[in-house]
Design an enzyme around this catalytic site. Sequence first.
Site, PDB file in Angstrom:
ATOM      1  CG  ASN A  26      -6.655  16.381  25.920  1.00  0.00           C
ATOM      2  OD1 ASN A  26      -6.693  16.784  24.763  1.00  0.00           O
ATOM      3  ND2 ASN A  26      -7.711  16.367  26.699  1.00  0.00           N
ATOM      4  N   GLY A  27      -4.312  18.840  25.056  1.00  0.00           N
ATOM      5  CA  GLY A  27      -4.461  20.282  25.118  1.00  0.00           C
ATOM      6  C   GLY A  27      -3.588  20.965  24.093  1.00  0.00           C
ATOM      7  CB  CYS A  83      -5.045  14.061  22.669  1.00  0.00           C
ATOM      8  SG  CYS A  83      -4.179  14.945  21.354  1.00  0.00           S
ATOM      9  CG  ASP A 111     -24.653  18.714  12.847  1.00  0.00           C
ATOM     10  OD1 ASP A 111     -24.367  17.829  13.686  1.00  0.00           O
ATOM     11  OD2 ASP A 111     -24.017  18.874  11.790  1.00  0.00           O
ATOM     12  CG  ASP A 112     -22.362  18.198  16.788  1.00  0.00           C
ATOM     13  OD1 ASP A 112     -21.591  19.059  16.336  1.00  0.00           O
ATOM     14  OD2 ASP A 112     -22.342  17.016  16.402  1.00  0.00           O
ATOM     15  N   GLY A 114      -9.375  11.038  19.226  1.00  0.00           N
ATOM     16  CA  GLY A 114      -8.269  11.185  18.295  1.00  0.00           C
ATOM     17  C   GLY A 114      -8.057   9.926  17.481  1.00  0.00           C
ATOM     18  CB  SER A 129     -22.380  14.300  18.934  1.00  0.00           C
ATOM     19  OG  SER A 129     -21.969  14.765  17.680  1.00  0.00           O
ATOM     20  CE1 TYR A 188     -18.588  16.006  16.290  1.00  0.00           C
ATOM     21  CE2 TYR A 188     -16.363  16.399  17.091  1.00  0.00           C
ATOM     22  CZ  TYR A 188     -17.217  15.815  16.177  1.00  0.00           C
ATOM     23  OH  TYR A 188     -16.716  15.041  15.177  1.00  0.00           O
TER      24      TYR A 188
END
Length: 505
Positions: free
Chosen positions: A101-102, A2, A366-367, A28, A304, A258
Amino acid sequence: MCGIVGVVSHGPVNQLIYDALLLLQHRGQDAAGIATNHGNTFSMYKANGLVRDVFRTRNMRSLPGNAGIGQVRYPTAGSSSEEEAQPFYVNAPFGIILAHNGNLTNWEQLKIEMFKNDRRHVNTDSDSEVLLNVLAHEIQQATTGYSLDPSALFKAVSVLHTRVRGSYAVVAQIAGYGLLAFRDPFGIRPLCIGFNETDKGTEYMLASESVALEGLGFRFLRDVTPGEAIFIDLDGNLYNQQCADNPVLNPCAFEFVYLARPDSIIDGASVYASRLKMGEYLAEKIRREMSAGDIDVVMPIPDSSRPAAMELALKLNLDYREGFIKNRYIGRTFIMPGQALRRKSVRQKLNAISSEFKGKSVLLVDDSIVRGTTSREIVQMARDSGAKRVIFASAAPPVKFPNVYGIDMPTRNELIAHGRTDEEVCREITADALVYQDVEALKRSISDLNPALKDFEASCFDGVYVTGDISRDYLDRVEFARNNPKPVTEDAVRSQLNLNLARVD
């Protein structure tokens, strides 16, 4: 994953928080919320959707005050319901509103403790609401009477660190007092602080990424250290204290791969520069394992992976081309709930330029490769556009293990590399060849930029869970719950509580 932000200013903060959330929108897209503090009163508005869709003029006008917090969310614990959008609020012992966030790994046990010992009711299946109630309880235990000072807050956070497991970067507003922020003792999820000098005094902003600070004219001050708590009162006075006994810095490696914006700096390392380094180390591995003469052109999977692809092409002296054009109005497929929705969105999100593929041996960069759905679709798009040969390279190592710290990769059977060799993954995504980054090379890509970063949370790559509380049984329970969702009834809750309370006793 988040995005969170907290602001203490000398003027209205609603627009500041809104603009910061726009800068953190990549973290998010499921829900957004803002809460502001004026006097001893909170105002809050939150709903499912993108920031630009959630907030209207009438909503912004209903958010007065010179301090507040905000969050953009995609769900990892709980559900996508609007009731679980953040911030969350409790009114005792003080009015407290929190954004997180987490992901807490012991939130279910904490919820039982709330019921049995703390006499607190948790209304949702969100670990963030559990975290808020733990904080509120510990503040109540640390205070006497009706006063509140920084030392009491820091004592509460110290006890919280001993009770809570997992990853958490937090901003919390306490009505009439100020803004509290803290980071878990491992520093898994990022959090930084910036300031802005005005005629009326210093303003402060805390955010998940430095780009939110700098994009709004705040000067980056520093990262919040693992285990540290910061309190900023409504007059702009800042207090801080280390609240963990043995903090260690283990930032999430996947942030650099990412999640974070490339123009952010996390724990002293540039995200953009780390991705260039990933391309450099990946080029070294490709040079060892195959002939660069077998490759005509290098192409990134936007966006990314672009820095890694550019650096890889440069190191191998190969042509770099943009073969895929991205529709920027489609959400990030990695954080879209549901496999069917991801698969449907890939071809809406990317369109191939056929002339860049026709008759060529193409190296696609790609990442990362998580579930493999997007990779398989992209390889097929390259073939449909006339590619003679498709080689796939991942700037990250194989994602073999669930992430339990806030990234939506919780079950092993969803991870294409789990239980498969690189050759088997290559066949699954239908590529002609596949090259993965090495785990140690990934870590060096970041630590090269800040030698103080010696350890990382890289569990999805190496299976090492830094918090030390993740067992096979835990992963089995998470997977069972994810694969067997069922409505929660009152009888089921009572039965589970009785079972768990018996285990606690």
